[in-house]
Design a protein around this motif. Sequence first.
Motif, PDB file in Angstrom:
ATOM      1  N   THR A 125      11.319   0.419   1.942  1.00  0.00           N
ATOM      2  CA  THR A 125      10.415  -0.414   2.768  1.00  0.00           C
ATOM      3  C   THR A 125       8.945  -0.423   2.459  1.00  0.00           C
ATOM      4  OG1 THR A 125       9.993   1.842   3.840  1.00  0.00           O
ATOM      5  CG2 THR A 125      11.991   0.649   4.665  1.00  0.00           C
ATOM      6  N   PHE A 126       8.931  -1.164   2.442  1.00  0.00           N
ATOM      7  CA  PHE A 126       7.291  -1.838   2.084  1.00  0.00           C
ATOM      8  C   PHE A 126       6.120  -1.883   2.925  1.00  0.00           C
ATOM      9  CE2 PHE A 126      10.187  -2.698  -0.990  1.00  0.00           C
ATOM     10  CZ  PHE A 126       9.699  -2.448  -2.041  1.00  0.00           C
ATOM     11  N   ARG A 127       5.472  -1.388   3.185  1.00  0.00           N
ATOM     12  CA  ARG A 127       3.742  -1.815   4.105  1.00  0.00           C
ATOM     13  C   ARG A 127       2.830  -1.891   3.476  1.00  0.00           C
ATOM     14  NH1 ARG A 127       3.515   0.053   8.959  1.00  0.00           N
ATOM     15  NH2 ARG A 127       5.814   1.108  10.293  1.00  0.00           N
ATOM     16  N   PHE A 128       1.855  -2.709   4.065  1.00  0.00           N
ATOM     17  CA  PHE A 128       0.914  -3.505   2.825  1.00  0.00           C
ATOM     18  C   PHE A 128      -0.485  -3.154   4.338  1.00  0.00           C
ATOM     19  CE2 PHE A 128       5.056  -5.728   3.261  1.00  0.00           C
ATOM     20  CZ  PHE A 128       4.232  -6.181   1.684  1.00  0.00           C
ATOM     21  N   ARG A 129      -1.940  -3.797   3.266  1.00  0.00           N
ATOM     22  CA  ARG A 129      -3.004  -3.947   3.191  1.00  0.00           C
ATOM     23  C   ARG A 129      -3.256  -3.344   4.849  1.00  0.00           C
ATOM     24  NH1 ARG A 129      -6.677  -6.075  -1.118  1.00  0.00           N
ATOM     25  NH2 ARG A 129      -7.693  -6.942   0.926  1.00  0.00           N
TER      26      ARG A 129
ATOM     27  N   SER B 203       1.066  -1.369  -0.095  1.00  0.00           N
ATOM     28  CA  SER B 203       0.457  -0.009   0.059  1.00  0.00           C
ATOM     29  C   SER B 203       0.929   1.367   0.329  1.00  0.00           C
ATOM     30  CB  SER B 203      -1.249  -0.276   1.428  1.00  0.00           C
ATOM     31  OG  SER B 203      -0.003  -0.216   2.663  1.00  0.00           O
ATOM     32  N   ALA B 204       1.960   1.070   0.407  1.00  0.00           N
ATOM     33  CA  ALA B 204       3.122   2.161   0.796  1.00  0.00           C
ATOM     34  C   ALA B 204       4.397   1.970   0.344  1.00  0.00           C
ATOM     35  CB  ALA B 204       3.206   3.238   1.949  1.00  0.00           C
ATOM     36  N   VAL B 205       5.214   2.825  -0.487  1.00  0.00           N
ATOM     37  CA  VAL B 205       6.967   2.189  -0.679  1.00  0.00           C
ATOM     38  C   VAL B 205       7.216   3.408  -0.108  1.00  0.00           C
ATOM     39  CG1 VAL B 205       8.491   1.570  -2.307  1.00  0.00           C
ATOM     40  CG2 VAL B 205       5.700   0.146  -2.108  1.00  0.00           C
ATOM     41  N   HIS B 206       8.648   3.395   0.446  1.00  0.00           N
ATOM     42  CA  HIS B 206       9.559   4.416   1.135  1.00  0.00           C
ATOM     43  C   HIS B 206      10.422   4.205   0.255  1.00  0.00           C
ATOM     44  CE1 HIS B 206       6.643   6.257   4.682  1.00  0.00           C
ATOM     45  NE2 HIS B 206       6.250   5.922   3.422  1.00  0.00           N
TER      46      HIS B 206
ATOM     47  N   ASN C 258      14.093   4.308  10.556  1.00  0.00           N
ATOM     48  CA  ASN C 258      14.418   5.109  11.261  1.00  0.00           C
ATOM     49  C   ASN C 258      15.179   6.449  10.634  1.00  0.00           C
ATOM     50  OD1 ASN C 258      13.385   4.080  13.390  1.00  0.00           O
ATOM     51  ND2 ASN C 258      14.435   4.228  15.016  1.00  0.00           N
ATOM     52  N   ALA C 259      15.949   5.691   9.219  1.00  0.00           N
ATOM     53  CA  ALA C 259      16.632   6.274   8.476  1.00  0.00           C
ATOM     54  C   ALA C 259      15.597   6.853   7.312  1.00  0.00           C
ATOM     55  CB  ALA C 259      17.609   4.958   7.940  1.00  0.00           C
ATOM     56  N   PHE C 260      15.182   6.298   7.136  1.00  0.00           N
ATOM     57  CA  PHE C 260      14.835   6.937   6.422  1.00  0.00           C
ATOM     58  C   PHE C 260      13.706   8.825   6.427  1.00  0.00           C
ATOM     59  CE2 PHE C 260      10.344   8.182   3.336  1.00  0.00           C
ATOM     60  CZ  PHE C 260      11.141   7.588   2.130  1.00  0.00           C
ATOM     61  N   ASN C 261      12.948   8.462   7.939  1.00  0.00           N
ATOM     62  CA  ASN C 261      12.532   9.476   8.897  1.00  0.00           C
ATOM     63  C   ASN C 261      13.277  10.279   8.625  1.00  0.00           C
ATOM     64  OD1 ASN C 261      10.480   8.278   9.281  1.00  0.00           O
ATOM     65  ND2 ASN C 261      10.088   6.911  10.915  1.00  0.00           N
ATOM     66  N   GLU C 262      14.862   9.693   9.082  1.00  0.00           N
ATOM     67  CA  GLU C 262      15.536  10.946   9.409  1.00  0.00           C
ATOM     68  C   GLU C 262      15.918  11.385   7.722  1.00  0.00           C
ATOM     69  OE1 GLU C 262      19.057   9.493  10.839  1.00  0.00           O
ATOM     70  OE2 GLU C 262      18.439   8.684  12.554  1.00  0.00           O
TER      71      GLU C 262
ATOM     72  N   ARG D 125      13.107  -8.699   9.986  1.00  0.00           N
ATOM     73  CA  ARG D 125      13.391  -8.990  10.961  1.00  0.00           C
ATOM     74  C   ARG D 125      12.763  -7.540  11.572  1.00  0.00           C
ATOM     75  NH1 ARG D 125      17.958  -8.682  14.821  1.00  0.00           N
ATOM     76  NH2 ARG D 125      18.816  -7.519  13.485  1.00  0.00           N
ATOM     77  N   GLU D 126      12.416  -7.492  13.516  1.00  0.00           N
ATOM     78  CA  GLU D 126      11.239  -6.566  13.428  1.00  0.00           C
ATOM     79  C   GLU D 126      12.805  -5.355  13.726  1.00  0.00           C
ATOM     80  OE1 GLU D 126       8.473  -4.747  16.438  1.00  0.00           O
ATOM     81  OE2 GLU D 126       8.635  -6.997  16.403  1.00  0.00           O
ATOM     82  N   ALA D 127      13.687  -5.543  14.303  1.00  0.00           N
ATOM     83  CA  ALA D 127      14.818  -4.525  14.923  1.00  0.00           C
ATOM     84  C   ALA D 127      15.601  -4.226  12.836  1.00  0.00           C
ATOM     85  CB  ALA D 127      16.136  -5.330  15.516  1.00  0.00           C
ATOM     86  N   ASP D 128      15.758  -4.908  12.610  1.00  0.00           N
ATOM     87  CA  ASP D 128      16.029  -4.576  11.125  1.00  0.00           C
ATOM     88  C   ASP D 128      15.626  -3.337  10.101  1.00  0.00           C
ATOM     89  OD1 ASP D 128      18.759  -6.400  11.188  1.00  0.00           O
ATOM     90  OD2 ASP D 128      17.697  -7.692  10.001  1.00  0.00           O
ATOM     91  N   VAL D 129      13.821  -3.843   9.965  1.00  0.00           N
ATOM     92  CA  VAL D 129      13.401  -3.123   9.654  1.00  0.00           C
ATOM     93  C   VAL D 129      12.952  -1.821  10.304  1.00  0.00           C
ATOM     94  CG1 VAL D 129      10.572  -2.960   8.756  1.00  0.00           C
ATOM     95  CG2 VAL D 129      11.852  -4.898   8.680  1.00  0.00           C
ATOM     96  N   GLU D 130      12.834  -1.886  12.024  1.00  0.00           N
ATOM     97  CA  GLU D 130      12.540  -0.359  12.133  1.00  0.00           C
ATOM     98  C   GLU D 130      14.210  -0.049  12.377  1.00  0.00           C
ATOM     99  OE1 GLU D 130      13.057   1.242  16.721  1.00  0.00           O
ATOM    100  OE2 GLU D 130      12.810  -1.327  16.646  1.00  0.00           O
TER     101      GLU D 130
END
Length: 292
Positions: A231-235, A117-120, A266-270, A257-262
């Motif tokens: 990064t990919f987010r889904f419906r 649904s969203a890609v960064h 975070n890097a994208f947000n920065e 892995r949750e830690a990797d995704v986070e």
Amino acid sequence: MMTDTQAATPTLCRLQLGSELRQIRLKRGLTSTQVVQKLLWSPSKLTRLETGENATVEPADVMALCQIYGVGEEIAAQLKEYAAVTKLKREWWQATAFRPLLNPGNRALFGMESSASAVHTYQSEYVPGLLQTPDYVRVIHRHANYDRSDEEIDNMVELRITRQGVFHRKPPLRYAAILGESVIRRQVGGRPVMKAQLAHIIEAASAPNVTVQVIPFEIGVHRGMNGAFSTFRFRDDFALKPIVHLEHLADHWVLRREADVELYENAFNELQAMAPGPEDSLKLIKNVMEEL
């Protein structure tokens, strides 16, 4: 619920099916070794099923797992429906002309892209695939695939442009791209090709679902310097956790892995916070166009 499932892509159903089966197994307190021993499966078969890596999933395999896990009829029927979609529907890139051009990494990327649904995405070297023009694509593939025929190059261009259909589906993909300044200054294909490419980025960014920002050279050191990523987010109705995709010269990697995704989110947000806003970024792109 069934209607929503049938409207979903095979990739989305595979990912959701694998995620739910893994969660059920863990809730039952079963290890993957215990499960494969009961079913006389190889360990890799269950791993691939739980990570959504198989092109198709046999409904009979799902039912066998449901029986071991003691899954109720309603949930079992839904899981079987997910498997049925992977058997009955084809992804767009499975067209005859495209199949010889793809490797497992490409298929994983296109599957996530068409299902998200969203890609960064952050890119430091070249324009992201979803924003490329046909001429820009052709130049890249000519340099990367010297052994390809003209027909194969034409098909590779068509493949890349067909990917961009995610912007025109309902609902359209929500897309945010951050580009290093070198991306908009590197003259891929010469001045005319690059000028048209920059104009296309500006046009694409005029859509409400597309955002483009540029990290200027003057920003200096930043976390994106470690390499490109998406990064990919889904419906929301498919309870899938975000996924990270990394692409390099030889291969693709998917991180769950949750830690990797986070770390990558975070890097994208920065990077978003460091970069000039979309309006100022498009002004920078226009300035580079004028220089051309």
